[in-house]
Each structure stands twice: as C-alpha cells, then as structure tokens.
Design an enzyme around this catalytic site. Sequence first.
Site, mmCIF file in Angstrom:
data_model
loop_
_atom_site.group_PDB
_atom_site.id
_atom_site.type_symbol
_atom_site.label_atom_id
_atom_site.label_comp_id
_atom_site.label_asym_id
_atom_site.label_seq_id
_atom_site.Cartn_x
_atom_site.Cartn_y
_atom_site.Cartn_z
ATOM 1 N N THR A 140 42.425 44.505 27.700
ATOM 2 C CA THR A 140 43.119 43.441 26.924
ATOM 3 C C THR A 140 43.323 42.363 27.818
ATOM 4 O O THR A 140 43.885 42.151 28.841
ATOM 5 C CB THR A 140 44.532 44.125 26.171
ATOM 6 O OG1 THR A 140 44.934 42.943 25.462
ATOM 7 C CG2 THR A 140 45.106 44.561 26.956
ATOM 8 N N ASP A 141 43.229 40.989 26.650
ATOM 9 C CA ASP A 141 43.798 39.870 27.467
ATOM 10 C C ASP A 141 45.189 39.691 27.877
ATOM 11 O O ASP A 141 45.771 38.966 28.612
ATOM 12 C CB ASP A 141 43.324 38.530 26.654
ATOM 13 C CG ASP A 141 44.201 38.755 25.013
ATOM 14 O OD1 ASP A 141 44.923 39.554 24.858
ATOM 15 O OD2 ASP A 141 43.742 37.722 24.753
ATOM 16 N N GLU A 142 46.186 40.798 27.165
ATOM 17 C CA GLU A 142 47.352 40.819 27.547
ATOM 18 C C GLU A 142 48.006 41.095 28.961
ATOM 19 O O GLU A 142 49.048 40.856 29.296
ATOM 20 C CB GLU A 142 47.971 41.630 26.476
ATOM 21 C CG GLU A 142 47.995 41.178 24.892
ATOM 22 C CD GLU A 142 49.017 41.991 24.043
ATOM 23 O OE1 GLU A 142 50.086 42.410 24.671
ATOM 24 O OE2 GLU A 142 48.861 41.853 22.895
ATOM 25 N N TYR A 165 53.471 47.883 26.650
ATOM 26 C CA TYR A 165 52.081 48.031 26.428
ATOM 27 C C TYR A 165 51.263 47.457 27.259
ATOM 28 O O TYR A 165 50.425 47.902 28.050
ATOM 29 C CB TYR A 165 51.970 47.374 25.001
ATOM 30 C CG TYR A 165 50.349 47.521 24.887
ATOM 31 C CD1 TYR A 165 49.483 48.296 24.704
ATOM 32 C CD2 TYR A 165 49.732 45.941 24.680
ATOM 33 C CE1 TYR A 165 48.098 48.266 24.346
ATOM 34 C CE2 TYR A 165 48.254 45.961 24.387
ATOM 35 C CZ TYR A 165 47.654 46.997 24.254
ATOM 36 O OH TYR A 165 46.042 46.783 24.047
ATOM 37 N N LYS A 169 48.398 48.946 29.943
ATOM 38 C CA LYS A 169 46.950 48.586 30.208
ATOM 39 C C LYS A 169 46.674 48.053 31.590
ATOM 40 O O LYS A 169 45.672 48.244 32.033
ATOM 41 C CB LYS A 169 46.784 47.728 28.929
ATOM 42 C CG LYS A 169 46.974 48.058 27.612
ATOM 43 C CD LYS A 169 45.803 49.449 27.249
ATOM 44 C CE LYS A 169 44.438 48.934 27.181
ATOM 45 N NZ LYS A 169 43.458 49.904 26.801
HETATM 46 P P1 NAD Z 1 44.145 51.968 17.401
HETATM 47 O O1 NAD Z 1 45.655 52.078 17.774
HETATM 48 O O2 NAD Z 1 43.765 51.459 16.255
HETATM 49 O O3 NAD Z 1 43.507 53.364 18.019
HETATM 50 C C1 NAD Z 1 43.809 53.878 18.987
HETATM 51 C C2 NAD Z 1 43.042 55.233 18.960
HETATM 52 O O4 NAD Z 1 43.092 56.157 20.023
HETATM 53 C C3 NAD Z 1 43.431 56.124 17.734
HETATM 54 O O5 NAD Z 1 42.306 56.802 17.006
HETATM 55 C C4 NAD Z 1 44.221 57.170 18.393
HETATM 56 O O6 NAD Z 1 44.319 58.512 17.664
HETATM 57 C C5 NAD Z 1 43.663 57.649 19.765
HETATM 58 N N1 NAD Z 1 44.564 57.921 20.584
HETATM 59 C C6 NAD Z 1 45.743 57.802 21.081
HETATM 60 N N2 NAD Z 1 46.164 58.370 22.045
HETATM 61 C C7 NAD Z 1 45.081 59.239 22.236
HETATM 62 C C8 NAD Z 1 45.058 60.139 23.342
HETATM 63 N N3 NAD Z 1 46.099 60.633 24.178
HETATM 64 N N4 NAD Z 1 43.856 61.157 23.493
HETATM 65 C C9 NAD Z 1 42.946 60.627 22.570
HETATM 66 N N5 NAD Z 1 43.034 59.940 21.657
HETATM 67 C C10 NAD Z 1 44.159 59.004 21.548
HETATM 68 O O7 NAD Z 1 43.803 50.837 18.761
HETATM 69 P P2 NAD Z 1 42.707 49.724 18.814
HETATM 70 O O8 NAD Z 1 43.244 48.540 18.239
HETATM 71 O O9 NAD Z 1 41.288 50.025 18.063
HETATM 72 O O10 NAD Z 1 42.442 49.447 20.470
HETATM 73 C C11 NAD Z 1 41.524 50.388 21.055
HETATM 74 C C12 NAD Z 1 41.567 49.768 22.540
HETATM 75 O O11 NAD Z 1 41.224 48.375 22.460
HETATM 76 C C13 NAD Z 1 43.004 49.730 23.070
HETATM 77 O O12 NAD Z 1 42.624 50.470 24.362
HETATM 78 C C14 NAD Z 1 43.405 48.588 23.176
HETATM 79 O O13 NAD Z 1 44.245 48.584 24.229
HETATM 80 C C15 NAD Z 1 42.356 47.895 23.315
HETATM 81 N N6 NAD Z 1 42.233 46.507 22.667
HETATM 82 C C16 NAD Z 1 42.740 46.250 21.371
HETATM 83 C C17 NAD Z 1 42.520 44.738 20.980
HETATM 84 C C18 NAD Z 1 43.165 44.611 19.354
HETATM 85 O O14 NAD Z 1 43.291 43.606 18.948
HETATM 86 N N7 NAD Z 1 43.609 45.637 18.661
HETATM 87 C C19 NAD Z 1 42.307 43.892 21.701
HETATM 88 C C20 NAD Z 1 41.965 44.279 23.002
HETATM 89 C C21 NAD Z 1 41.724 45.579 23.459
HETATM 90 O O1 DAU Z 2 45.514 40.319 22.651
HETATM 91 C C1 DAU Z 2 44.898 41.569 22.402
HETATM 92 C C2 DAU Z 2 46.165 42.415 21.701
HETATM 93 O O2 DAU Z 2 46.340 42.051 20.510
HETATM 94 C C3 DAU Z 2 45.671 44.018 21.922
HETATM 95 O O3 DAU Z 2 45.646 44.233 23.248
HETATM 96 C C4 DAU Z 2 46.859 44.806 21.220
HETATM 97 O O4 DAU Z 2 46.414 46.337 21.202
HETATM 98 C C5 DAU Z 2 46.791 44.209 19.756
HETATM 99 O O5 DAU Z 2 47.656 45.144 18.941
HETATM 100 C C6 DAU Z 2 47.117 42.743 19.636
HETATM 101 O O6 DAU Z 2 48.446 42.600 20.199
HETATM 102 P P1 DAU Z 2 49.421 41.594 19.573
HETATM 103 O O7 DAU Z 2 50.895 41.812 19.786
HETATM 104 O O8 DAU Z 2 48.879 40.076 19.777
HETATM 105 O O9 DAU Z 2 49.087 41.887 18.109
HETATM 106 P P2 DAU Z 2 49.966 41.803 16.681
HETATM 107 O O10 DAU Z 2 49.162 42.038 15.517
HETATM 108 O O11 DAU Z 2 51.043 42.909 16.737
HETATM 109 O O12 DAU Z 2 50.760 40.475 16.727
HETATM 110 C C7 DAU Z 2 50.109 39.186 16.792
HETATM 111 C C8 DAU Z 2 50.874 38.425 16.530
HETATM 112 O O13 DAU Z 2 51.830 38.039 15.376
HETATM 113 C C9 DAU Z 2 52.080 38.406 17.458
HETATM 114 O O14 DAU Z 2 52.412 36.952 17.902
HETATM 115 C C10 DAU Z 2 53.279 38.933 16.925
HETATM 116 C C11 DAU Z 2 53.113 38.246 15.434
HETATM 117 N N1 DAU Z 2 53.462 39.101 14.341
HETATM 118 C C12 DAU Z 2 53.151 40.451 14.269
HETATM 119 C C13 DAU Z 2 53.560 41.344 13.224
HETATM 120 C C14 DAU Z 2 53.170 42.555 13.234
HETATM 121 C C15 DAU Z 2 54.395 38.622 13.431
HETATM 122 O O15 DAU Z 2 54.848 37.401 13.403
HETATM 123 N N2 DAU Z 2 54.681 39.568 12.212
HETATM 124 C C16 DAU Z 2 54.553 40.836 12.242
HETATM 125 O O16 DAU Z 2 54.990 41.500 11.264
#
Ligand code: NAD
Ligand code: DAU
Length: 379
Positions: A140-142, A165, A169
């Site tokens: 992730t970019d985080e 988190y 990562k």
């Molecule tokens: P998500 O939370 O929707 O899905 C996570 C999945 O992992 C679920 O199906 C869960 O059951 C499974 N899981 C959790 N713990 C586990 C374990 N111990 N063993 C096996 N499976 C397990 O997550 P997402 O948003 O789809 O993110 C997927 C990946 O991409 C993550 O690694 C996250 O850090 C990364 N990522 C997410 C975003 C985003 O915007 N959501 C952006 C960049 C990177």
């Molecule tokens: O940047 C990549 C990341 O993006 C991934 O690595 C994470 O897994 C993914 O969850 C996401 O993280 P963020 O924290 O950026 O996403 P989230 O949707 O939780 O929040 C997006 C922005 O919105 C953040 O600045 C917090 C704000 N927010 C979020 C929620 C849930 C609100 O203002 N209100 C809300 O209720």
Amino acid sequence: MKTYLVTGAAGFIGSNYLKYILNIHDDIKVVVLDALTYAGNLGTIADDIDNERCIFVRGDIGDAELVGRLFATYRFDYVVNFAAESHVDRSIENPQLFLQTNILGTQNLLEVARRAWTKGKDETGYPTWQRGVRFHQVSTDEVYGSLGVEGYFTEDTPLQPHSPYSASKTSADLVVMAYRDTYKMPVSVTRCSNNYGPYHFPEKLIPLIIKNILAGKQLPVYGNGSNVRDWLYVEDHCKAIDLVVTKGRDGEIYNVGGHNERTNLQIVKLTIATIHRLMEEHLLYRNMLKKQVKNADGSISIDWINDDLITFVKDRLGHDQRYAIDPSKIKAELGWYPETTFEVGIVKTIEWNLNNQKWVEEVTSGDYQKYYDRMYGNR
Ligand code: NAD
Ligand code: DAU
C-alpha cells in the site's frame, strides 16, 4: 500452465483480481486461501471456485502446516498475497491482530515458499531457485506516510508509516525485501493507492457513504474532510498486479496510482450528487432507496439526497493528511495506465451497489452493526 496461490481472495481486491485473472488467462490454475474473517465472503467468489481451474481452501496464512501441505499438493509457481487486516480504524482498536496477520502471516508464506522453491546452493552459498516462480506482495502507499500539499510518493520515498495498519504493512514489505536480499528470492511488491469498486466492504469511505445515502442516514466525515486520497478503480489495480506478477522484474517495487487526488469532502459530495443524478435519470433506482419519502403526488422524493446529510465527526487518530502516487515506473516499464476515470468508476460503483444490495446486506449482517455503533454512535 502456471499455478497460483492467491491469499485473501474472498475480500475486496483479491476477489476482483481472482475474477480478472480467471477471465484473461486460459492456462492457469488457482488455489484461493482465505480465513474468511469479517472481511471475507465466500458468496463473492462462489461462481469462480470449486472447479478444475480454481479451488477454495479456508485457512490462515500463518498456518505453516496447512500452507506447506498446499505447496506440496499444488506446486505453486506464483504466490500473490492479498490476505491482510486492511482497515486503519480497526488497527487503532486492535493493533496486535494486524501485526500477527500482516507481518507474521506474510513471513510464514515466504518461509514455506522458500523451502518449496529452493533446490540447492550456488558456489557463493546463495540458494538456487526453481525457474519461473515469484512471490508477490500486495502492499500500500500508506507505507510512505503522509505528504504535505505538494509532491508524490515514488518507490524511493522513505518509509514512514503512522498507523498500526501501515506499520504492519511496512514491516511485511521489509520482510519480503529481507528474503530477496538474504536468499535472492524472486519477489515483487506493488504499493497502490486507495481502491474503490465492486465488493468493497462498507466500513471503508466510499461504500459506507453509498450505503448510508441509500438508507437516508448521515454521512460521517472525519475532522474537516480536507484529507486527500488518490482513488483508483479496483480493476485497474488488478491489471497492474497481473502485469507485475507475469512481466515485472524480480526484486522490484512498483507504485500504482492514477493521479486522482480528491479531498474526502469532495468524494462525499460527488457521491451524493452522482446518486441524486442517477435517481433523476432512472426512476427505477428510486425504488431501491431504503429511505422512501413521498411527494404530495405520491411519487418518490429525492430532494433529501443533498449535502445536508454530511456530518463532521471526531477525526481519526494520527490521520494521514495526503497520499499521492507517482506511477511513472510501472507506466514506463510495463505500459500500465488507469483505464477508468473517477467519473465513470464512481457511477459503475454506485450502480453495482444498487444492484447488489443483497450482497451488502449479507456482508453487514454479522458483527458490522456492532462495529458501526462503536465507531459512529447512533448516527
Ligand atoms: P479486505 O479486508 O477486503 O480483504 C482481506 C481478505 O483477507 C479477506 O478475505 C479476509 O478474510 C482475508 N484474511 C484476513 N486475515 C487472513 C488470514 N490470517 N489468513 C487468510 N486470509 C485472511 O482487504 P482489501 O481491501 O481487499 O485489501 C487486500 C490487500 O490489498 C491488503 O493486503 C491491503 O493491505 C492491500 N491494499 C488495499 C488497498 C485498498 O484500498 N483497499 C489499497 C492498497 C493495498
Ligand atoms: O491508501 C491505501 C489504503 O487505502 C489501503 O492500504 C487500506 O487498506 C484502505 O483501507 C485505504 O485506507 P484509508 O484509511 O485511506 O481508507 P478509508 O476508506 O478507511 O478512509 C478514506 C479516507 O476517508 C480517510 O482519510 C478517512 C476518511 N473517512 C473514512 C471513513 C470510514 C471518513 O472521513 N469517514 C469515514 O467514515
């Protein structure tokens, strides 16, 4: 034929990736390993699994015995690791779980893969590796921390995570790099910005806002809504991962993002306006609103879908101000570019949510309400 172990494919991005690779590659076999936590839903991939090309195994990426057995049975060429605890707010509540899954789980996968894929040693003592294998870490970019008003994250930006988190990562990325440097393991890493699209769990901003608008509930914006995220349609992320896994260079990190920076307030307002417009254009969609307000003539009113739904709530602890990705490297090396503009992607996402309310209800039927009440009170 390549055989994949894809972890976390019952979650948001993993399920989209699974559908994407099964669709574009004829000659692959995929084993999905997913623990089915609150974020994983088997229904999401029910049509894709349990056939000759794709099978599902429920289990923990940290379970060495299970992962070892899967390697022995299926002789994977690729591991693509999506499995993670992924929500920043939950990491503030329970950091340890994030360290356990995201760091130790990843290290377990690496270790089992190392044992399965190494053949012997070269004259300098480094392991020799089976040809054509690759461990891909979905990051992730985080990991880069937070930006000021200007600048972009490049692959060389120092790692400076803030939340439990992102710290977990980052640690996982460092362990992946340690396996690269110590054992010359063929690894790759993608660091992507915020994704949105189908099957996004409604604890994250965009699906939560859509769900709340359809229900006529308030829209919680943390702090003053000025935090910036760089949003990418999930299929564009899947395409980037596929390119890196199949064509990327061993040992490399690739940033993935679409130059689509928006403040949270802009995102929320645009989502409100888009839902309002879709309701104006398609009368049928109005029947899908959970909150039904009638006009004097008996028709369904949508006047209440406006910015008054927004409510500013307590800020997230340690809230990163701005993320923005420089994707030059993946563009130059692999020809990747984002195909879906935000204006198109947000309409697709809203329409997907409207047409899949049963899925939304299913995934939020368990623990979700308790989580929501804890986070947002009775809004
Ligand atoms: P998500 O939370 O929707 O899905 C996570 C999945 O992992 C679920 O199906 C869960 O059951 C499974 N899981 C959790 N713990 C586990 C374990 N111990 N063993 C096996 N499976 C397990 O997550 P997402 O948003 O789809 O993110 C997927 C990946 O991409 C993550 O690694 C996250 O850090 C990364 N990522 C997410 C975003 C985003 O915007 N959501 C952006 C960049 C990177
Ligand atoms: O940047 C990549 C990341 O993006 C991934 O690595 C994470 O897994 C993914 O969850 C996401 O993280 P963020 O924290 O950026 O996403 P989230 O949707 O939780 O929040 C997006 C922005 O919105 C953040 O600045 C917090 C704000 N927010 C979020 C929620 C849930 C609100 O203002 N209100 C809300 O209720």
